[in-house]
Design a protein around this motif. Sequence first.
Motif, PDB file in Angstrom:
ATOM      1  N   UNK A   1       7.184  39.718   3.243  1.00 35.65           N
ATOM      2  CA  UNK A   1       7.697  39.875   1.893  1.00 35.65           C
ATOM      3  C   UNK A   1       9.207  40.099   1.896  1.00 35.65           C
ATOM      4  N   UNK A   2       9.997  39.283   1.195  1.00 40.80           N
ATOM      5  CA  UNK A   2      11.437  39.531   1.114  1.00 40.80           C
ATOM      6  C   UNK A   2      11.728  40.754   0.255  1.00 40.80           C
ATOM      7  N   UNK A   3      12.689  41.557   0.691  1.00 44.21           N
ATOM      8  CA  UNK A   3      13.147  42.714  -0.090  1.00 44.21           C
ATOM      9  C   UNK A   3      14.660  42.655  -0.218  1.00 44.21           C
ATOM     10  N   UNK A   4      15.196  43.426  -1.200  1.00 44.75           N
ATOM     11  CA  UNK A   4      16.605  43.277  -1.581  1.00 44.75           C
ATOM     12  C   UNK A   4      17.350  44.603  -1.646  1.00 44.75           C
ATOM     13  N   UNK A   5      16.683  45.703  -1.394  1.00 47.98           N
ATOM     14  CA  UNK A   5      17.327  47.001  -1.514  1.00 47.98           C
ATOM     15  C   UNK A   5      17.297  47.567  -2.913  1.00 47.98           C
ATOM     16  N   UNK A   6      16.666  46.881  -3.857  1.00 46.77           N
ATOM     17  CA  UNK A   6      16.426  47.430  -5.195  1.00 46.77           C
ATOM     18  C   UNK A   6      15.047  48.082  -5.122  1.00 46.77           C
ATOM     19  N   UNK A   7      15.009  49.375  -4.856  1.00 39.93           N
ATOM     20  CA  UNK A   7      13.778  50.030  -4.411  1.00 39.93           C
ATOM     21  C   UNK A   7      12.669  49.970  -5.449  1.00 39.93           C
ATOM     22  N   UNK A   8      12.994  50.108  -6.708  1.00 40.20           N
ATOM     23  CA  UNK A   8      11.941  50.100  -7.724  1.00 40.20           C
ATOM     24  C   UNK A   8      11.227  48.749  -7.764  1.00 40.20           C
ATOM     25  N   UNK A   9      11.991  47.656  -7.640  1.00 33.27           N
ATOM     26  CA  UNK A   9      11.380  46.334  -7.638  1.00 33.27           C
ATOM     27  C   UNK A   9      10.691  46.043  -6.306  1.00 33.27           C
ATOM     28  N   UNK A  10      11.350  46.407  -5.195  1.00 31.14           N
ATOM     29  CA  UNK A  10      10.750  46.180  -3.876  1.00 31.14           C
ATOM     30  C   UNK A  10       9.404  46.878  -3.761  1.00 31.14           C
ATOM     31  N   UNK A  11       9.345  48.128  -4.177  1.00 32.80           N
ATOM     32  CA  UNK A  11       8.106  48.899  -4.046  1.00 32.80           C
ATOM     33  C   UNK A  11       7.025  48.387  -4.982  1.00 32.80           C
ATOM     34  N   UNK A  12       7.412  47.987  -6.187  1.00 30.80           N
ATOM     35  CA  UNK A  12       6.432  47.456  -7.132  1.00 30.80           C
ATOM     36  C   UNK A  12       5.803  46.171  -6.573  1.00 30.80           C
ATOM     37  N   UNK A  13       6.638  45.286  -6.030  1.00 29.18           N
ATOM     38  CA  UNK A  13       6.126  44.039  -5.462  1.00 29.18           C
ATOM     39  C   UNK A  13       5.216  44.313  -4.272  1.00 29.18           C
ATOM     40  N   UNK A  14       5.598  45.266  -3.432  1.00 27.91           N
ATOM     41  CA  UNK A  14       4.765  45.605  -2.270  1.00 27.91           C
ATOM     42  C   UNK A  14       3.397  46.110  -2.707  1.00 27.91           C
ATOM     43  N   UNK A  15       3.351  46.949  -3.741  1.00 33.26           N
ATOM     44  CA  UNK A  15       2.067  47.463  -4.225  1.00 33.26           C
ATOM     45  C   UNK A  15       1.190  46.339  -4.772  1.00 33.26           C
ATOM     46  N   UNK A  16       1.795  45.351  -5.415  1.00 40.12           N
ATOM     47  CA  UNK A  16       1.016  44.233  -5.947  1.00 40.12           C
ATOM     48  C   UNK A  16       0.311  43.492  -4.817  1.00 40.12           C
ATOM     49  N   UNK A  17       1.036  43.182  -3.750  1.00 35.86           N
ATOM     50  CA  UNK A  17       0.412  42.469  -2.631  1.00 35.86           C
ATOM     51  C   UNK A  17      -0.645  43.328  -1.941  1.00 35.86           C
ATOM     52  N   UNK A  18      -0.382  44.619  -1.813  1.00 33.07           N
ATOM     53  CA  UNK A  18      -1.372  45.499  -1.196  1.00 33.07           C
ATOM     54  C   UNK A  18      -2.646  45.557  -2.037  1.00 33.07           C
ATOM     55  N   UNK A  19      -2.489  45.618  -3.344  1.00 40.46           N
ATOM     56  CA  UNK A  19      -3.660  45.636  -4.226  1.00 40.46           C
ATOM     57  C   UNK A  19      -4.446  44.324  -4.148  1.00 40.46           C
ATOM     58  N   UNK A  20      -3.766  43.251  -3.771  1.00 39.58           N
ATOM     59  CA  UNK A  20      -4.430  41.957  -3.632  1.00 39.58           C
ATOM     60  C   UNK A  20      -5.023  41.753  -2.238  1.00 39.58           C
ATOM     61  N   UNK A  21      -4.950  42.790  -1.395  1.00 43.06           N
ATOM     62  CA  UNK A  21      -5.614  42.751  -0.096  1.00 43.06           C
ATOM     63  C   UNK A  21      -4.754  42.350   1.081  1.00 43.06           C
ATOM     64  N   UNK A  22      -3.427  42.375   0.937  1.00 44.39           N
ATOM     65  CA  UNK A  22      -2.537  41.962   2.013  1.00 44.39           C
ATOM     66  C   UNK A  22      -1.978  43.161   2.777  1.00 44.39           C
ATOM     67  N   UNK A  23      -1.778  42.969   4.077  1.00 40.30           N
ATOM     68  CA  UNK A  23      -0.913  43.850   4.852  1.00 40.30           C
ATOM     69  C   UNK A  23       0.522  43.355   4.651  1.00 40.30           C
ATOM     70  N   UNK A  24       1.400  44.218   4.190  1.00 35.04           N
ATOM     71  CA  UNK A  24       2.752  43.810   3.826  1.00 35.04           C
ATOM     72  C   UNK A  24       3.727  44.137   4.947  1.00 35.04           C
ATOM     73  N   UNK A  25       4.488  43.147   5.359  1.00 32.59           N
ATOM     74  CA  UNK A  25       5.565  43.329   6.332  1.00 32.59           C
ATOM     75  C   UNK A  25       6.862  42.879   5.649  1.00 32.59           C
ATOM     76  N   UNK A  26       7.730  43.826   5.390  1.00 33.91           N
ATOM     77  CA  UNK A  26       8.932  43.546   4.604  1.00 33.91           C
ATOM     78  C   UNK A  26      10.065  43.027   5.484  1.00 33.91           C
TER      79      UNK A  26
END
Length: 465
Positions: free
Chosen positions: A370-395
């Motif tokens: 998962x690409x991240x940008x240092x905008x923590x609120x957006x980065x964390x929200x996107x990570x939670x979405x993928x985790x809820x969809x069943x993914x292991x997230x590697x940023x």
Amino acid sequence: MSLPLRRPSIDSDYKKMPLVIRNRPWFVGMAVILSWALLLFISSTFFPEQILSLTESRASEVHSRIHRGFDKTTRALDDTSDRIAEIVINVSREECDQVIPVIDGLLDHINPQIQLTFSCSDEYCVQAIQDRVAQEREHFPWKTDIVLTNFRLTPWARDRRIARAGPMGQERFSLVPPAKDWYGIDRRNEIRLPYLLNDLGLAPEATPLPFLLDGGNLVTDSHYAFIGGNNIEVNRAVIPNQQDLKRMLKLYLGTPVVHVFARKKQVPWHHIDMYVPPLPGKRVLVASPVLAEQILTSTGENHSIVKEKFLRLSFSRERSRLFDDVAGQFKKLNYDVTRIPAIPHYLDQWMMTYNNVLMDFRDQSSIVYLPTYGVHSLDQHAQRIYEDLGFQVRTVNVSSLYRNGGTLRCFANVTKRVPRLPSSPNKIHDRTREINIHRPGSWVHQRMNPPPSKQTPAPISGTVL
């Protein structure tokens, strides 16, 4: 007594013909030709779809004779299944300082079974990658090839090579789109790159596409190949009929094609992989600038990107509706749609997107890079979405690169996938890591340029253990 039936003579029938036909026997032939021409004109003008459907079976027979390599079991790589076996990355001199941090972040998480091929524009880039080998020794893959191309490149390896494979991951020849009129020397060089890698034994054969299709404007799942609707317009001069184009795309990609549109035949962005990644199980993520605005407003994050003036245009309702239209199209296809934040910069043509990802399915795990940008609120929200969809997230932090126009999927071209296997008991440290450096010299490909002279240096490979 019955009289025999009288058979009319040819002479009597001829005399009964209209005078204009008797005096001009060619009139009948001309009338038939003109009648058929008029019928064909009316049919093609008012009933084009019916005419195309009647000729579709015949067209497929003709195509199968012309393109003998396009068997029905071969298709463009599916983004939503199988494990990644190979990734190709371009390292250009102009963007080397922006590319290296992303490579470092990718190497921190990449599975060591994935083979990496680095296409370097010059010796400076070769040395930079070699330095990463020394620094990331524990994380580096088992098999790595570093190629000195000696020509300029962009960092977007995805666009000029579309990989294909058979049902068990067997490599088939890659598809290479033609150059657009506005391409600079770097993009034109990238069209040569698949041929160079093939000559070095690092890629399958390549074949040129007869129409335009950037790899970034194509995403696939097990059901469809999704292509941005702007692909129709850019090919208007080459294949003006939309149904003809879709049949050609299906032939080359090996799967049914869906062109993705917003209102008035617009698209939210020029490449579909910046705003849509399909997921396994007829699910899809669609970018949402409205959601990004809501998150930034609610969290009040104090980040420099939040203070920039372009945000008013990024979050305009008119432009955001284009993304909503795309979500609506997928719902009509019975896909489960999830929205994920994104910030498009329309003036400078870059986007902070969490859709441009790599998905890897190995063992019993579904992994997303998962690409991240240092905008923590957006980065964390996107990570939670993928985790809820069943993914292991590697940023992977792409903040050094994304303003050049793309992110992770554009940068790291997955060129080979193989079916997932059960977990292996072997430890990754039991294998020796092999680093091959290729310096082919002044390479000239015979299918792109005149054949090389006998004095052209042969490829030189070195192995670092």
